[in-house]
Design a protein around this motif. Structure first.
Motif, mmCIF file in Angstrom:
data_model
loop_
_atom_site.group_PDB
_atom_site.id
_atom_site.type_symbol
_atom_site.label_atom_id
_atom_site.label_comp_id
_atom_site.label_asym_id
_atom_site.label_seq_id
_atom_site.Cartn_x
_atom_site.Cartn_y
_atom_site.Cartn_z
ATOM 1 N N LEU A 7 34.615 -101.470 52.221
ATOM 2 C CA LEU A 7 35.959 -102.019 52.027
ATOM 3 C C LEU A 7 36.405 -102.744 53.287
ATOM 4 O O LEU A 7 36.378 -102.172 54.381
ATOM 5 N N TYR A 160 34.399 -104.701 48.444
ATOM 6 C CA TYR A 160 35.804 -104.725 48.053
ATOM 7 C C TYR A 160 36.633 -105.276 49.197
ATOM 8 O O TYR A 160 36.365 -104.966 50.363
ATOM 9 N N LYS A 187 32.089 -109.772 43.759
ATOM 10 C CA LYS A 187 32.740 -108.661 44.435
ATOM 11 C C LYS A 187 34.207 -108.587 44.017
ATOM 12 O O LYS A 187 34.705 -109.476 43.329
ATOM 13 N N VAL A 188 34.892 -107.531 44.425
ATOM 14 C CA VAL A 188 36.261 -107.295 43.971
ATOM 15 C C VAL A 188 37.256 -107.682 45.056
ATOM 16 O O VAL A 188 37.209 -107.154 46.177
ATOM 17 N N ASN A 304 42.662 -97.215 42.543
ATOM 18 C CA ASN A 304 41.469 -97.956 42.928
ATOM 19 C C ASN A 304 40.353 -97.116 43.520
ATOM 20 O O ASN A 304 39.184 -97.372 43.244
ATOM 21 N N TRP A 308 36.243 -97.230 42.817
ATOM 22 C CA TRP A 308 35.215 -97.476 43.808
ATOM 23 C C TRP A 308 34.165 -96.386 43.781
ATOM 24 O O TRP A 308 32.972 -96.630 43.757
#
Length: 312
Positions: A7, A160, A187-188, A304, A308
């Motif tokens: 992240l 992320y 990807k997010v 979230n 993940w």
């Protein structure tokens, strides 16, 4: 190792100066409760006044950095998160690095030679808070820092990305670089509306990034402002969340999910052409300290991290 650097956050690192103040202080500096604004000339003396008049707490923060620190704490995996932003070369900057590193975040700050580390006044009255940010060095971030090999490596490693809308006031070019990478690599990419003034006065910059947003976060006031500036003529939060989720996307790999909080009222989630409501578990008033760090951070944690952990 699969979780290392998973992240990445980018934003405006600010040292929070937090204190319980009184109504007279709010009136003196023309501050409204539950607001988030950038400091103007009339606000600049408030930081020293807060420090001298009230019992203050200094916290390494900023909207995105706060969320990244909490995500790191929840994941409990060293180095799972990374963060970039601009600080000054001063004692507050050193405190910022010390605090975030202690939290387990891999920070790659751009250190400005001239501007002091940014600060944010957190004014608390009756459990409600307002934020007045003096960006200073945080306003000096350059995309050239992002493009350095050691920093771009963080972008490539992450799966992320989370960036608060406040960063649109500083480096929209950096946001687009990350957003385009996310879309090109399935990807997010997540962003936050952050404040009504972002939706109003940075509408053009926000619209350029919107197609890349896989998750959009906000609260009911920001959602209604977004609706108004886009000419939707509706104040219905459920309808707004749904309309935002249906806006065009740059990548079809991920559907867009819109998450809107409403204080004690249910969280509204717009997804797949439908609206879902998630009730809020009320906290007894005697356990409420203040609302600083609530809202967006709560959305981020609850909705979230589960995705993940389940999808990696």
């Amino acid at each position: 190792m699969a979780y290392e650097g998973i992240l990445l956050g980018m934003g405006n690192p600010l040292l929070d100066i937090s204190a319980v103040v009184d109504d007279a202080f709010l009136d003196k500096y023309d501050i409204k409760l539950n607001n988030a604004i950038l400091a103007e000339e009339k606000h600049l003396s408030m930081y020293d006044e807060m420090s001298s008049k009230y019992e203050v707490e200094f916290i390494a923060g900023g909207a995105t950095q706060n969320s990244i620190k909490v995500a790191q704490w929840m994941l409990q995996i060293p180095g799972a998160t990374s963060y970039m932003g601009c600080i000054g070369k001063d004692k507050y900057g050193e405190e910022m690095k010390k605090d975030s590193t202690a939290a387990g975040v891999n920070v790659h700050y751009y250190e400005d030679e001239a501007a002091p580390t940014g600060t944010c006044a957190v004014c608390v009255v009756g459990g409600e808070r307002s934020l007045i940010a003096n960006l200073s060095a945080a306003n000096c971030y350059k995309s050239e820092h992002l493009k350095r090999p050691e920093n771009w490596a963080l972008v490539e490693k992450a799966k992320y990305y989370y960036i608060a809308g406040f960063f649109l006031t500083v480096s929209p070019e950096s946001i687009l670089l990350v957003a385009e990478h996310a879309a090109a690599n399935n990807k997010v990419f997540m962003m936050n509306l952050s404040a009504p003034f972002i939706c109003e006065f940075f509408k053009d910059a926000q619209e350029k990034v919107l197609p890349y947003m896989d998750y959009v976060f906000g609260n009911e006031t920001e959602a209604r402002t977004f609706s108004r500036v886009h000419g939707w003529e509706t104040d219905n939060v459920e309808e707004i969340a749904l309309k935002i989720s249906k806006l065009p996307k740059a990548s079809g790999a991920h559907k867009r999910i819109t998450v809107i909080t409403q204080g004690a009222d249910p969280v509204v989630v717009g997804e797949d052409g439908k609206v879902k409501l998630f009730p809020v578990i009320l906290l007894p008033k005697e356990k409420l300290v203040d609302t600083n760090g609530a809202g967006t951070l709560c959305q981020f944690q609850q909705l979230n991290l589960y995705h993940w952990k389940m999808s990696i």
